[in-house]
Design a protein around this motif. Sequence first.
Motif, PDB file in Angstrom:
ATOM      1  N   SER A  79       0.858  -1.165   0.000  1.00  0.00           N
ATOM      2  CA  SER A  79       0.000   0.000   0.000  1.00  0.00           C
ATOM      3  C   SER A  79       0.886   1.203   0.000  1.00  0.00           C
ATOM      4  O   SER A  79       2.081   1.111   0.067  1.00  0.00           O
ATOM      5  N   ALA A  81       1.482   2.839   2.172  1.00  0.00           N
ATOM      6  CA  ALA A  81       2.276   2.795   3.369  1.00  0.00           C
ATOM      7  C   ALA A  81       3.620   2.231   3.046  1.00  0.00           C
ATOM      8  O   ALA A  81       4.613   2.590   3.647  1.00  0.00           O
ATOM      9  N   ASP A 132      -1.235   8.231  -2.487  1.00  0.00           N
ATOM     10  CA  ASP A 132      -2.504   7.535  -2.478  1.00  0.00           C
ATOM     11  C   ASP A 132      -3.504   8.218  -3.404  1.00  0.00           C
ATOM     12  O   ASP A 132      -4.180   7.588  -4.221  1.00  0.00           O
ATOM     13  N   MET A 136      -5.081   6.728  -6.927  1.00  0.00           N
ATOM     14  CA  MET A 136      -6.521   6.533  -7.102  1.00  0.00           C
ATOM     15  C   MET A 136      -7.169   7.649  -7.910  1.00  0.00           C
ATOM     16  O   MET A 136      -8.368   7.620  -8.152  1.00  0.00           O
ATOM     17  N   VAL A 143      -9.468   1.789  -4.694  1.00  0.00           N
ATOM     18  CA  VAL A 143      -9.005   1.441  -3.353  1.00  0.00           C
ATOM     19  C   VAL A 143      -9.071  -0.066  -3.104  1.00  0.00           C
ATOM     20  O   VAL A 143      -8.163  -0.659  -2.504  1.00  0.00           O
ATOM     21  N   GLY A 180      -7.925  -1.043   8.456  1.00  0.00           N
ATOM     22  CA  GLY A 180      -8.849  -2.074   8.934  1.00  0.00           C
ATOM     23  C   GLY A 180      -9.363  -2.926   7.786  1.00  0.00           C
ATOM     24  O   GLY A 180      -9.523  -4.143   7.921  1.00  0.00           O
ATOM     25  N   ASP A 182      -7.700  -3.636   5.195  1.00  0.00           N
ATOM     26  CA  ASP A 182      -6.591  -4.565   4.941  1.00  0.00           C
ATOM     27  C   ASP A 182      -6.717  -5.804   5.819  1.00  0.00           C
ATOM     28  O   ASP A 182      -6.503  -6.939   5.378  1.00  0.00           O
ATOM     29  N   MET A 245      -5.120  -1.901  12.754  1.00  0.00           N
ATOM     30  CA  MET A 245      -5.977  -0.845  13.309  1.00  0.00           C
ATOM     31  C   MET A 245      -5.772   0.476  12.577  1.00  0.00           C
ATOM     32  O   MET A 245      -6.702   1.067  12.067  1.00  0.00           O
ATOM     33  N   GLY A 247      -3.137   2.909   9.937  1.00  0.00           N
ATOM     34  CA  GLY A 247      -2.001   3.071   9.036  1.00  0.00           C
ATOM     35  C   GLY A 247      -1.538   4.499   9.045  1.00  0.00           C
ATOM     36  O   GLY A 247      -1.461   5.125  10.104  1.00  0.00           O
ATOM     37  N   PHE A 248      -1.336   5.034   7.850  1.00  0.00           N
ATOM     38  CA  PHE A 248      -0.691   6.348   7.806  1.00  0.00           C
ATOM     39  C   PHE A 248      -1.621   7.521   8.097  1.00  0.00           C
ATOM     40  O   PHE A 248      -1.180   8.653   8.128  1.00  0.00           O
ATOM     41  N   SER A 249      -2.903   7.272   8.318  1.00  0.00           N
ATOM     42  CA  SER A 249      -3.778   8.403   8.659  1.00  0.00           C
ATOM     43  C   SER A 249      -3.987   8.537  10.163  1.00  0.00           C
ATOM     44  O   SER A 249      -4.797   9.354  10.607  1.00  0.00           O
ATOM     45  N   PHE A 250      -3.298   7.741  10.922  1.00  0.00           N
ATOM     46  CA  PHE A 250      -3.443   7.826  12.377  1.00  0.00           C
ATOM     47  C   PHE A 250      -2.825   9.128  12.878  1.00  0.00           C
ATOM     48  O   PHE A 250      -1.781   9.560  12.413  1.00  0.00           O
ATOM     49  N   GLY A 252      -2.697  11.727  16.708  1.00  0.00           N
ATOM     50  CA  GLY A 252      -3.103  11.920  18.104  1.00  0.00           C
ATOM     51  C   GLY A 252      -2.943  10.651  18.922  1.00  0.00           C
ATOM     52  O   GLY A 252      -2.145   9.770  18.586  1.00  0.00           O
ATOM     53  N   SER A 253      -3.703  10.589  19.999  1.00  0.00           N
ATOM     54  CA  SER A 253      -3.660   9.397  20.845  1.00  0.00           C
ATOM     55  C   SER A 253      -4.830   8.504  20.488  1.00  0.00           C
ATOM     56  O   SER A 253      -5.907   8.999  20.125  1.00  0.00           O
ATOM     57  N   ASP A 286       1.507  -2.052   7.667  1.00  0.00           N
ATOM     58  CA  ASP A 286       2.013  -0.684   7.498  1.00  0.00           C
ATOM     59  C   ASP A 286       2.861  -0.241   8.674  1.00  0.00           C
ATOM     60  O   ASP A 286       4.068  -0.230   8.575  1.00  0.00           O
TER      61      ASP A 286
HETATM   62  N1  LIG Z   1      -5.968   3.845  -0.091  1.00  0.00           N
HETATM   63  C1  LIG Z   1      -5.014   2.991  -0.394  1.00  0.00           C
HETATM   64  O1  LIG Z   1      -4.337   3.117  -1.355  1.00  0.00           O
HETATM   65  C2  LIG Z   1      -4.838   1.882   0.426  1.00  0.00           C
HETATM   66  C3  LIG Z   1      -4.584   2.001   1.770  1.00  0.00           C
HETATM   67  N2  LIG Z   1      -4.325   0.944   2.480  1.00  0.00           N
HETATM   68  C4  LIG Z   1      -4.194   1.024   3.923  1.00  0.00           C
HETATM   69  O2  LIG Z   1      -4.931   2.057   4.417  1.00  0.00           O
HETATM   70  C5  LIG Z   1      -4.159   2.848   5.307  1.00  0.00           C
HETATM   71  C6  LIG Z   1      -4.596   4.228   5.250  1.00  0.00           C
HETATM   72  O3  LIG Z   1      -5.962   4.190   5.301  1.00  0.00           O
HETATM   73  P1  LIG Z   1      -6.790   5.386   5.877  1.00  0.00           P
HETATM   74  O4  LIG Z   1      -6.400   6.643   5.215  1.00  0.00           O
HETATM   75  O5  LIG Z   1      -8.201   4.992   5.818  1.00  0.00           O
HETATM   76  O6  LIG Z   1      -6.291   5.530   7.368  1.00  0.00           O
HETATM   77  P2  LIG Z   1      -6.113   4.557   8.575  1.00  0.00           P
HETATM   78  O7  LIG Z   1      -6.650   3.226   8.257  1.00  0.00           O
HETATM   79  O8  LIG Z   1      -4.715   4.667   8.967  1.00  0.00           O
HETATM   80  O9  LIG Z   1      -7.004   5.220   9.710  1.00  0.00           O
HETATM   81  C7  LIG Z   1      -7.989   6.183   9.484  1.00  0.00           C
HETATM   82  C8  LIG Z   1      -9.113   5.952  10.432  1.00  0.00           C
HETATM   83  O10 LIG Z   1      -8.605   5.959  11.746  1.00  0.00           O
HETATM   84  C9  LIG Z   1      -9.276   6.922  12.518  1.00  0.00           C
HETATM   85  N3  LIG Z   1      -8.317   7.499  13.456  1.00  0.00           N
HETATM   86  C10 LIG Z   1      -7.253   8.265  13.185  1.00  0.00           C
HETATM   87  N4  LIG Z   1      -6.600   8.589  14.315  1.00  0.00           N
HETATM   88  C11 LIG Z   1      -7.255   7.982  15.312  1.00  0.00           C
HETATM   89  C12 LIG Z   1      -7.080   7.950  16.715  1.00  0.00           C
HETATM   90  N5  LIG Z   1      -6.090   8.593  17.326  1.00  0.00           N
HETATM   91  N6  LIG Z   1      -7.934   7.203  17.471  1.00  0.00           N
HETATM   92  C13 LIG Z   1      -8.952   6.543  16.880  1.00  0.00           C
HETATM   93  N7  LIG Z   1      -9.200   6.586  15.553  1.00  0.00           N
HETATM   94  C14 LIG Z   1      -8.351   7.299  14.781  1.00  0.00           C
HETATM   95  C15 LIG Z   1      -9.823   7.917  11.534  1.00  0.00           C
HETATM   96  O11 LIG Z   1     -10.976   8.554  12.044  1.00  0.00           O
HETATM   97  C16 LIG Z   1     -10.160   7.013  10.355  1.00  0.00           C
HETATM   98  O12 LIG Z   1     -11.427   6.401  10.565  1.00  0.00           O
HETATM   99  C17 LIG Z   1      -2.743   2.634   4.884  1.00  0.00           C
HETATM  100  O13 LIG Z   1      -1.863   2.829   5.938  1.00  0.00           O
HETATM  101  C18 LIG Z   1      -2.796   1.240   4.377  1.00  0.00           C
HETATM  102  O14 LIG Z   1      -2.575   0.353   5.432  1.00  0.00           O
HETATM  103  C19 LIG Z   1      -4.564  -0.338   1.903  1.00  0.00           C
HETATM  104  O15 LIG Z   1      -5.871  -0.649   2.115  1.00  0.00           O
HETATM  105  C20 LIG Z   1      -4.264  -0.398   0.474  1.00  0.00           C
HETATM  106  C21 LIG Z   1      -4.960   0.609  -0.260  1.00  0.00           C
END
Ligand SMILES: NC(=O)C1=CN([C@@H]2O[C@H](COP(=O)(O)OP(=O)(O)OC[C@H]3O[C@@H](n4cnc5c(N)ncnc54)[C@H](O)[C@@H]3O)[C@@H](O)[C@H]2O)[C@@H](O)CC1
Length: 518
Positions: A79, A81, A132, A136, A143, A180, A182, A245, A247-250, A252-253, A286
């Motif tokens: 990904s 990631a 990303d 896309m 996705v 998730g 994933d 749980m 990936g790269f959009s995490f 804060g805590s 990731d």
């Molecule tokens: N879009 C892509 O190209 C792909 C992404 N992939 C995976 O998707 C990840 C990125 O996906 P996303 O951008 O959806 O992000 P994440 O899956 O990393 O997380 C985003 C979600 O986490 C929540 N969140 C963020 N910080 C939080 C916290 N402190 N406490 C509780 N919830 C929190 C957000 O509200 C959101 O719902 C990558 O790291 C990779 O693992 C893979 O599915 C492959 C395809």
Amino acid sequence: MVVGEVNSGEGDAEAQLPLVPKGSSSISMTCLCLTHSITQTHNHNHNLPHATTTFSSSLHNRNPLFQLFSVSNQFPLLSRALFQSIILRPRIRPFSTNLTASYSSSAFAQIMANFDADSVTYLTQRDAAEIDETLMGPLGFSVDQLMELDVLSVATSISEVYKPCEHSRVLTICGPGNNGGDGLVAARHLHHFGYKPFVCYPKRTPKPLYAGLVTQLEALSIPFLSVEELPSDLSNDFDVVIDAMFGFSFHGSPRPPFDDLIQRLVSLHNNNNQIGQKRSVIVSVDIPSGWHVEEGDVDGAKKFCGPHHFLGGRFVPPAIAEKYKLILPPYPGTSMCVRIGKPPQIDISALRENYISPEFLEEQVEVDPINQFHKWFDDALAAGLKEPNAMALSTVGKDGKPTAEAMLFGKCLFVFACYYCFALVRVEGPVQKVSDEESEQYFHSRPRGSQIGAIVSKQVYFCLTSNQIVMYGNDMSHEMVNNSTSPLDLDLEIWYFSTISSIAFFFPLFLLCCNSGS
Ligand SMILES: NC(=O)C1=CN([C@@H]2O[C@H](COP(=O)(O)OP(=O)(O)OC[C@H]3O[C@@H](n4cnc5c(N)ncnc54)[C@H](O)[C@@H]3O)[C@@H](O)[C@H]2O)[C@@H](O)CC1
């Protein structure tokens, strides 16, 4: 592995073999079939609070090296990631030219040896998100397509390192985002790979993509567990815990319930360290959840140093690679992923396999030991073991001196070698030569390299008189250099068991012996 010294039973050679009855061309030999199963040791002596294994990327900018290692499985995991971890900037010399080249294993090893770990740099969180969007957007990926690509890599990497016969119970903890997603896809693949997955998906995303993934798992009867249903000590119930749980959009805590879930992974990791032996392993997709995407574990550990680190991303379009100055590693063969980071250091003195294997009961044993052998051999073939016909052939000469050699057994011999995890077969009995015609046919069916190997190897020495050795050695050297297409010839001798006096099947905690006549 076959070890053996097979003698013709004639002339000088016969004199070496006391077990050959006078006037007979048969000798006695023992064949041991040894498993090729890959043994991995798990070094938990690292600083991170969790993450025994990470796939795809560790975003930490100090993660030292991307030493590549071939992973035979496909690796779709790449990904974005992946990019984060792969964020190799230009100075990694060996990879700067051909991004998609295939390498021979020796060339690949050479590349790995030249890998300059200090040159590795990483994508930022922002870059990863931007890539990303580009994938896309203008580049036309979807996705779910990326998810499938990425996660097949996750699943194949897991199966590479943690075999289902030892690590069957897999808990996948899924977050609310794509990471998730994933996890959901990973559970599906692992089910088909022979694992028993469980899924904890506490914050479901009401989008068709995720609903479809859940439906697919339900159709496979994969159990969904709530956070409350999870045991406090995950190690009792699960061999592998997949952390999908965040990936790269995490940022804060972590908020509930993920704060608690992450804490359980931390405890699991700490328990593993305390006990000092493998219990259950953690695989992070990731990055280990809870880590700051760029800074790593802000609570202390500064870099990922788990024993296994894989990188996917073979589908990365050149436009992306160029724009972000990504220097992707060479992927071996048809693999979609590569191992990065140093392979685990192995303490040779601690190399002991835990012989836990699938149930094997007396009533499952074939009455005819040969059938039992074929059953195991078929299992070994189906499991994709490399050269299950490799064996050790042991013989004893007239001087009473035993020797052993590695050999491959072909169909003109009694075919054995079978391992189902740790199964081993030993066959004993007198041997005889097959006809010259069959020997010749077999010799010419082998690849040219194998033919040359047979001609010049020590093993041939025992098949030929000393005059013949000299003659063949000289002629073949000339042939090899000057004419790679001319047919080779060798007075090859092939032996087979004329009678099987004893066949023994070794299985974990179990030994079955069948002697002839009994
Ligand atoms: N879009 C892509 O190209 C792909 C992404 N992939 C995976 O998707 C990840 C990125 O996906 P996303 O951008 O959806 O992000 P994440 O899956 O990393 O997380 C985003 C979600 O986490 C929540 N969140 C963020 N910080 C939080 C916290 N402190 N406490 C509780 N919830 C929190 C957000 O509200 C959101 O719902 C990558 O790291 C990779 O693992 C893979 O599915 C492959 C395809």
